[in-house]
Scaffold this motif. Structure first.
Motif, PDB file in Angstrom:
ATOM      1  N   VAL A 169       0.841  -1.190   0.000  1.00  0.00           N
ATOM      2  CA  VAL A 169       0.000   0.000   0.000  1.00  0.00           C
ATOM      3  C   VAL A 169       0.878   1.242   0.000  1.00  0.00           C
ATOM      4  N   ALA A 170       0.369   2.292  -0.623  1.00  0.00           N
ATOM      5  CA  ALA A 170       1.014   3.600  -0.562  1.00  0.00           C
ATOM      6  C   ALA A 170       0.365   4.376   0.582  1.00  0.00           C
ATOM      7  N   ILE A 171       1.188   4.987   1.417  1.00  0.00           N
ATOM      8  CA  ILE A 171       0.702   5.790   2.530  1.00  0.00           C
ATOM      9  C   ILE A 171       0.926   7.248   2.166  1.00  0.00           C
ATOM     10  N   LEU A 172      -0.158   8.024   2.152  1.00  0.00           N
ATOM     11  CA  LEU A 172      -0.136   9.391   1.636  1.00  0.00           C
ATOM     12  C   LEU A 172      -0.724  10.364   2.645  1.00  0.00           C
ATOM     13  N   PRO A 173      -0.306  11.631   2.591  1.00  0.00           N
ATOM     14  CA  PRO A 173      -1.030  12.653   3.361  1.00  0.00           C
ATOM     15  C   PRO A 173      -2.397  12.868   2.723  1.00  0.00           C
ATOM     16  N   PRO A 174      -3.393  13.288   3.493  1.00  0.00           N
ATOM     17  CA  PRO A 174      -4.759  13.373   2.958  1.00  0.00           C
ATOM     18  C   PRO A 174      -4.946  14.373   1.833  1.00  0.00           C
ATOM     19  N   ASP A 175      -4.060  15.376   1.721  1.00  0.00           N
ATOM     20  CA  ASP A 175      -4.197  16.356   0.638  1.00  0.00           C
ATOM     21  C   ASP A 175      -3.342  15.998  -0.572  1.00  0.00           C
ATOM     22  N   HIS A 176      -2.836  14.788  -0.627  1.00  0.00           N
ATOM     23  CA  HIS A 176      -1.989  14.359  -1.741  1.00  0.00           C
ATOM     24  C   HIS A 176      -2.821  14.260  -3.015  1.00  0.00           C
ATOM     25  N   ARG A 177      -2.182  14.484  -4.139  1.00  0.00           N
ATOM     26  CA  ARG A 177      -2.887  14.469  -5.430  1.00  0.00           C
ATOM     27  C   ARG A 177      -3.512  13.109  -5.750  1.00  0.00           C
ATOM     28  N   VAL A 184      -3.560   2.985  -6.687  1.00  0.00           N
ATOM     29  CA  VAL A 184      -2.559   3.688  -7.482  1.00  0.00           C
ATOM     30  C   VAL A 184      -1.648   2.655  -8.137  1.00  0.00           C
ATOM     31  N   THR A 185      -0.799   3.130  -9.044  1.00  0.00           N
ATOM     32  CA  THR A 185       0.167   2.256  -9.713  1.00  0.00           C
ATOM     33  C   THR A 185       1.574   2.794  -9.467  1.00  0.00           C
ATOM     34  N   LEU A 186       2.578   1.989  -9.794  1.00  0.00           N
ATOM     35  CA  LEU A 186       3.958   2.434  -9.667  1.00  0.00           C
ATOM     36  C   LEU A 186       4.223   3.626 -10.569  1.00  0.00           C
ATOM     37  N   ALA A 187       3.575   3.665 -11.734  1.00  0.00           N
ATOM     38  CA  ALA A 187       3.759   4.808 -12.634  1.00  0.00           C
ATOM     39  C   ALA A 187       3.235   6.086 -11.982  1.00  0.00           C
ATOM     40  N   ASP A 188       2.132   5.987 -11.238  1.00  0.00           N
ATOM     41  CA  ASP A 188       1.597   7.156 -10.541  1.00  0.00           C
ATOM     42  C   ASP A 188       2.606   7.703  -9.527  1.00  0.00           C
ATOM     43  N   LEU A 189       3.426   6.813  -8.973  1.00  0.00           N
ATOM     44  CA  LEU A 189       4.336   7.180  -7.893  1.00  0.00           C
ATOM     45  C   LEU A 189       5.747   7.476  -8.376  1.00  0.00           C
ATOM     46  N   ASP A 216      12.437   3.445  11.226  1.00  0.00           N
ATOM     47  CA  ASP A 216      11.262   2.633  11.526  1.00  0.00           C
ATOM     48  C   ASP A 216      10.018   3.318  10.977  1.00  0.00           C
ATOM     49  N   ALA A 217       8.883   2.594  11.096  1.00  0.00           N
ATOM     50  CA  ALA A 217       7.636   3.100  10.529  1.00  0.00           C
ATOM     51  C   ALA A 217       7.176   4.383  11.211  1.00  0.00           C
ATOM     52  N   ALA A 218       7.424   4.520  12.511  1.00  0.00           N
ATOM     53  CA  ALA A 218       6.985   5.725  13.224  1.00  0.00           C
ATOM     54  C   ALA A 218       7.648   6.965  12.631  1.00  0.00           C
ATOM     55  N   GLU A 219       8.949   6.868  12.339  1.00  0.00           N
ATOM     56  CA  GLU A 219       9.637   8.005  11.723  1.00  0.00           C
ATOM     57  C   GLU A 219       9.076   8.283  10.331  1.00  0.00           C
ATOM     58  N   ALA A 220       8.790   7.218   9.575  1.00  0.00           N
ATOM     59  CA  ALA A 220       8.245   7.406   8.232  1.00  0.00           C
ATOM     60  C   ALA A 220       6.887   8.096   8.283  1.00  0.00           C
ATOM     61  N   LEU A 221       6.033   7.688   9.220  1.00  0.00           N
ATOM     62  CA  LEU A 221       4.712   8.301   9.329  1.00  0.00           C
ATOM     63  C   LEU A 221       4.812   9.778   9.691  1.00  0.00           C
ATOM     64  N   ASP A 222       5.760  10.127  10.553  1.00  0.00           N
ATOM     65  CA  ASP A 222       5.953  11.534  10.889  1.00  0.00           C
ATOM     66  C   ASP A 222       6.327  12.337   9.646  1.00  0.00           C
ATOM     67  N   MET A 223       7.225  11.808   8.825  1.00  0.00           N
ATOM     68  CA  MET A 223       7.640  12.497   7.607  1.00  0.00           C
ATOM     69  C   MET A 223       6.494  12.609   6.601  1.00  0.00           C
ATOM     70  N   ILE A 224       5.642  11.584   6.557  1.00  0.00           N
ATOM     71  CA  ILE A 224       4.489  11.640   5.654  1.00  0.00           C
ATOM     72  C   ILE A 224       3.519  12.714   6.100  1.00  0.00           C
ATOM     73  N   ARG A 225       3.259  12.781   7.410  1.00  0.00           N
ATOM     74  CA  ARG A 225       2.345  13.809   7.929  1.00  0.00           C
ATOM     75  C   ARG A 225       2.872  15.214   7.647  1.00  0.00           C
ATOM     76  N   LEU A 226       4.202  15.368   7.628  1.00  0.00           N
ATOM     77  CA  LEU A 226       4.808  16.668   7.339  1.00  0.00           C
ATOM     78  C   LEU A 226       4.864  16.966   5.845  1.00  0.00           C
ATOM     79  N   GLY A 227       4.455  16.011   5.018  1.00  0.00           N
ATOM     80  CA  GLY A 227       4.476  16.219   3.579  1.00  0.00           C
ATOM     81  C   GLY A 227       5.850  16.077   2.955  1.00  0.00           C
ATOM     82  N   ARG A 228       6.811  15.471   3.688  1.00  0.00           N
ATOM     83  CA  ARG A 228       8.172  15.337   3.165  1.00  0.00           C
ATOM     84  C   ARG A 228       8.344  14.106   2.294  1.00  0.00           C
ATOM     85  N   THR A 229       7.456  13.135   2.401  1.00  0.00           N
ATOM     86  CA  THR A 229       7.624  11.883   1.683  1.00  0.00           C
ATOM     87  C   THR A 229       6.298  11.143   1.666  1.00  0.00           C
ATOM     88  N   ILE A 230       6.241  10.056   0.906  1.00  0.00           N
ATOM     89  CA  ILE A 230       5.180   9.069   1.032  1.00  0.00           C
ATOM     90  C   ILE A 230       5.897   7.745   1.312  1.00  0.00           C
TER      91      ILE A 230
END
Length: 313
Positions: A169-177, A184-189, A216-230
């Protein structure tokens, strides 16, 4: 040919991993000048340069890359030999299983129950490892078996049995395009930024950019919430789902395997019995519909609605 001492390998591996003599010396609890002299003596005896030094940085030379790889394996082998020798003499040996917290795809309780029913069952000690070090627990003898994810974990020196296969699964911020899509597909990402998982080889979208390093996943989720990554994760590692993020199946991503791994040279009945019980329990559990069905929830779906993935959003 010159012989290598275990202590020399420990010194070199610490420097090679830290790429900084000060940090390596602190890690080894020795003085920095003593460490520098030990590395110089090692280079002199081997007749090669292991490190490229300047006033601003330390880098591995080609010979150093080779010694780091083989040195790690040698140190693991020495540690494993000592540990397995001790355990071979212990008639009350417990079986030690290392897992990542939450990294069992809800199979662990069934596996433990199936093993407990076997007449030769021993006590199972559960060890918790990090996102990237569980395979090392098995290679160096700290654990007998591990729950790992292929292709994310390094399987060098290990045999394994696949317990379950799942999508990603792709984990995205809620305002992501892409948040309004049902999948989604790999091409979308392809142009997205994905985190660099410390100690894990790149397993994201082939053309995606590499973003901040996370452990770890906790750090990744923090970065996703900040819009720095998916992030793209095996579905079971994305649980429990965070209410402030959006989870979308990646329809064409390679499947991930949750495997039970053990050392290639470990032929003990203790381990074989646990493997058999785990494979049997996983087969009885069968594939979870939630792990296979695409999630059809959208950004506009009510938070408490249920979709075909069986989850509440």
């Amino acid at each position: 040919m010159a012989e290598l001492e275990t202590r020399e390998l420990e010194y070199f591996v610490a420097v090679a991993e830290e790429l900084h003599f000060g940090r390596a010396a602190a890690r080894l609890s020795i003085a920095q000048p003593a460490l520098s002299k030990a590395i110089q003596r090692l280079e002199s005896r081997l007749g090669v340069s292991l490190l490229e030094r300047s006033s601003r940085r330390v880098a591995l030379a080609p010979a150093g890359e080779a010694l780091l790889h083989h040195g790690r394996n040698a140190l693991n082998a020495v540690s494993a030999a000592a540990e397995k020798t001790r355990r071979a003499g212990d008639q009350q040996t417990h079986l030690r299983l290392v897992i990542k917290p939450g990294g069992d795809a809800n199979l662990l309780s069934g596996i433990l129950a199936a093993y407990a029913r076997r007449p030769d069952a021993r006590q199972v000690d559960i060890l918790f490892g990090g996102a990237t070090d569980r395979a090392e627990h098995v290679r160096d003898g700290r654990a007998d078996v591990a729950l790992l994810y292929v292709p994310f974990d390094d399987m060098t020196g290990l045999d394994h049995e696949t317990l379950t296969v799942e999508g990603r699964v792709a984990i995205l911020p809620p305002d992501h395009r892409l948040a309004s899509r049902t999948q989604v597909t790999l091409a979308d990402l392809a142009r997205e930024t994905l985190p660099r998982w410390k100690g894990v080889r790149w397993t994201g979208a082939p053309e995606a950019g590499q973003g901040p390093e996370v452990t770890d996943a906790a750090e990744a989720l923090d970065m996703i919430r900040l819009g720095r990554t998916i992030a793209i994760l095996p579905r079971s590692l994305a649980e429990p789902m965070h209410p402030d993020l959006v989870y979308r199946p990646v329809a064409d991503a390679p499947r991930s395997e949750l495997v039970l791994a053990w050392s290639q040279d470990d032929r003990r009945h203790l381990v074989a019995s646990f493997i058999a019980a785990a494979v049997d329990a996983a087969g009885r559990a069968g594939p979870s519909p939630a792990s296979l069905a695409p999630c059809s929830a959208t950004a506009d779906s009510p938070r408490d609605s249920l979709c075909p993935c069986g989850r509440e959003h």
